[in-house]
Design an enzyme around this catalytic site. Structure first.
Site, short mmCIF file in Angstrom:
data_model
loop_
_atom_site.label_atom_id
_atom_site.label_comp_id
_atom_site.label_asym_id
_atom_site.label_seq_id
_atom_site.Cartn_x
_atom_site.Cartn_y
_atom_site.Cartn_z
N ASP A 7 -26.58 -103.07 -48.86
CA ASP A 7 -25.42 -103.39 -48.80
C ASP A 7 -24.51 -103.72 -47.30
OD1 ASP A 7 -22.18 -102.41 -48.52
OD2 ASP A 7 -22.11 -100.63 -47.12
N SER A 8 -23.95 -103.86 -46.79
CA SER A 8 -23.84 -104.98 -45.16
C SER A 8 -24.22 -103.85 -44.61
CB SER A 8 -22.34 -105.32 -45.04
OG SER A 8 -21.37 -104.54 -45.57
N TYR A 39 -18.97 -108.43 -43.67
CA TYR A 39 -19.39 -109.53 -43.93
C TYR A 39 -18.70 -110.19 -44.97
CZ TYR A 39 -24.80 -109.31 -45.62
OH TYR A 39 -26.10 -109.16 -45.26
N GLY A 40 -17.42 -108.86 -45.17
CA GLY A 40 -16.15 -109.32 -45.89
C GLY A 40 -15.26 -110.53 -44.97
N CYS A 70 -22.42 -103.24 -52.76
CA CYS A 70 -21.11 -104.19 -52.08
C CYS A 70 -20.54 -104.92 -52.67
CB CYS A 70 -22.17 -104.44 -50.59
SG CYS A 70 -20.86 -105.46 -49.39
N ASN A 71 -19.23 -104.74 -52.48
CA ASN A 71 -17.93 -105.44 -53.22
C ASN A 71 -17.96 -106.83 -52.91
OD1 ASN A 71 -16.63 -103.23 -55.34
ND2 ASN A 71 -16.77 -102.06 -53.31
N GLU A 150 -18.03 -97.50 -39.96
CA GLU A 150 -19.36 -98.05 -39.53
C GLU A 150 -19.32 -97.14 -37.75
OE1 GLU A 150 -22.14 -99.68 -40.08
OE2 GLU A 150 -21.26 -100.08 -42.68
N CYS A 180 -13.95 -101.15 -52.11
CA CYS A 180 -16.00 -101.89 -50.45
C CYS A 180 -16.02 -99.88 -50.34
CB CYS A 180 -14.55 -102.31 -49.72
SG CYS A 180 -15.80 -102.11 -47.82
N THR A 181 -17.31 -100.09 -50.61
CA THR A 181 -17.83 -98.71 -50.31
C THR A 181 -17.90 -98.18 -49.21
OG1 THR A 181 -19.90 -100.59 -49.48
CG2 THR A 181 -19.60 -99.93 -52.03
N HIS A 182 -17.35 -98.71 -48.35
CA HIS A 182 -17.02 -98.20 -47.03
C HIS A 182 -16.26 -97.26 -47.27
CE1 HIS A 182 -19.84 -101.09 -44.78
NE2 HIS A 182 -19.47 -100.35 -44.04
N1 DGL Z 1 -19.26 -101.94 -48.07
C1 DGL Z 1 -18.68 -103.94 -47.97
C2 DGL Z 1 -17.98 -103.95 -49.44
O1 DGL Z 1 -17.93 -102.53 -50.63
C3 DGL Z 1 -18.92 -104.24 -47.06
C4 DGL Z 1 -17.67 -104.02 -46.19
C5 DGL Z 1 -18.64 -105.48 -44.78
O2 DGL Z 1 -19.33 -105.58 -44.75
O3 DGL Z 1 -16.95 -105.91 -44.80
O4 DGL Z 1 -17.48 -104.86 -49.88
#
Ligand code: DGL
Length: 244
Positions: A7-8, A39-40, A70-71, A150, A180-182
């Site tokens: 993941d990011s 990353y998003g 990570c989506n 985060e 989003c996995t967060h």
């Molecule tokens: N956890 C990530 C996702 O599922 C990305 C969050 C990010 O880095 O912006 O999209």
């Protein structure tokens, strides 16, 4: 079997947690690219470049399969990643779509997709759900929830204000895809915002269900997990010890 989880940042730990609670692999190698999260907010070319660098990182570990937890990466980089790896690579979007489809029969159900800007702009969830016949879909970019997670903030006034900002014009949905996995880290607050009415679709549980359907079998014993980060190891360790 040894699985890589990428993941990011900290978000993929929500997928790792599902694989600890319902073990399928003996060993998990987790890599969070905390130096470059989020990353998003990045362009697709950058997301693909980072994802290919993650493949290079995993070359050190002789993994049997990789979950792109990570989506955002799953929305853009899976074909490029697969072309560089000699093991299966699973994303989280297809499992999330199948999980929703298995759980919601009514094609007119009110579905809310929340994700990063990149994930929502990719329209991956929306297009696939439409193909399955779902017609009442709203997609919403809620990327500010990534840095707050985060930071280790998973409850309280700042988070509540952010949810109010994002959801104030949204009618209570029947289901929310936590795209989003967060977001499972703030799922309790999201559920509470909507009086716990919507069904929440969580990438981690969806991946476990998906892997069982692919023929992977459950193990008795919890996997051993090793966590790597490209920066802020202490921060990731704190979130990992809280969440796992
Ligand atoms: N956890 C990530 C996702 O599922 C990305 C969050 C990010 O880095 O912006 O999209």
């Amino acid at each position: 079997m040894k699985i890589g989880i990428f993941d990011s940042g900290a978000g993929g730990l929500t997928v790792a947690k599902s694989l600890i609670e319902q073990p399928i692999f003996n060993e998990i190698i987790y890599y969070g690219d905390t130096a470059r999260v989020p990353y998003g907010t990045k362009d697709s070319n950058t997301i693909i470049r980072y994802a290919l660098e993650a493949i290079e990182f995993f070359n050190n570990f002789n993994i049997d399969a990789l979950i792109t937890a990570c989506n955002t990466v799953s929305a853009y980089a899976l074909p490029s990643m697969r072309s560089k790896a000699n093991y299966p690579i699973f994303g989280v979007i297809e499992p999330g779509i199948l999980a929703l489809n298995n759980k919601i029969e009514d094609k007119n159900a009110n579905i809310l997709i929340i994700g990063t800007r990149a994930t929502v702009n990719s329209r991956r969830y929306e297009d696939e759900l439409k193909k399955l016949g779902f017609s009442n879909i709203t997609s919403l970019q809620t990327g500010m929830l990534v840095p707050i997670v985060e930071e280790g903030i998973t409850q309280g006034k700042v988070l509540d204000a952010m949810l109010e900002y994002y959801f104030k014009d949204i009618q209570t949905p029947d289901a929310i895809i936590l795209g989003c996995t967060h977001f499972p880290l703030v799922a309790e607050a999201i559920g509470n915002y909507f009086s716990n009415k919507p069904l929440l679709i969580h990438s981690g549980d969806a991946v476990v269900e998906y892997l069982f359907n692919k023929g992977y079998t459950p193990l008795e014993k919890e996997p051993q997990i090793t966590i790597y980060a490209s920066d802020n190891v202490i921060g990731l360790r704190q979130i990992a010890s809280q969440w796992l």
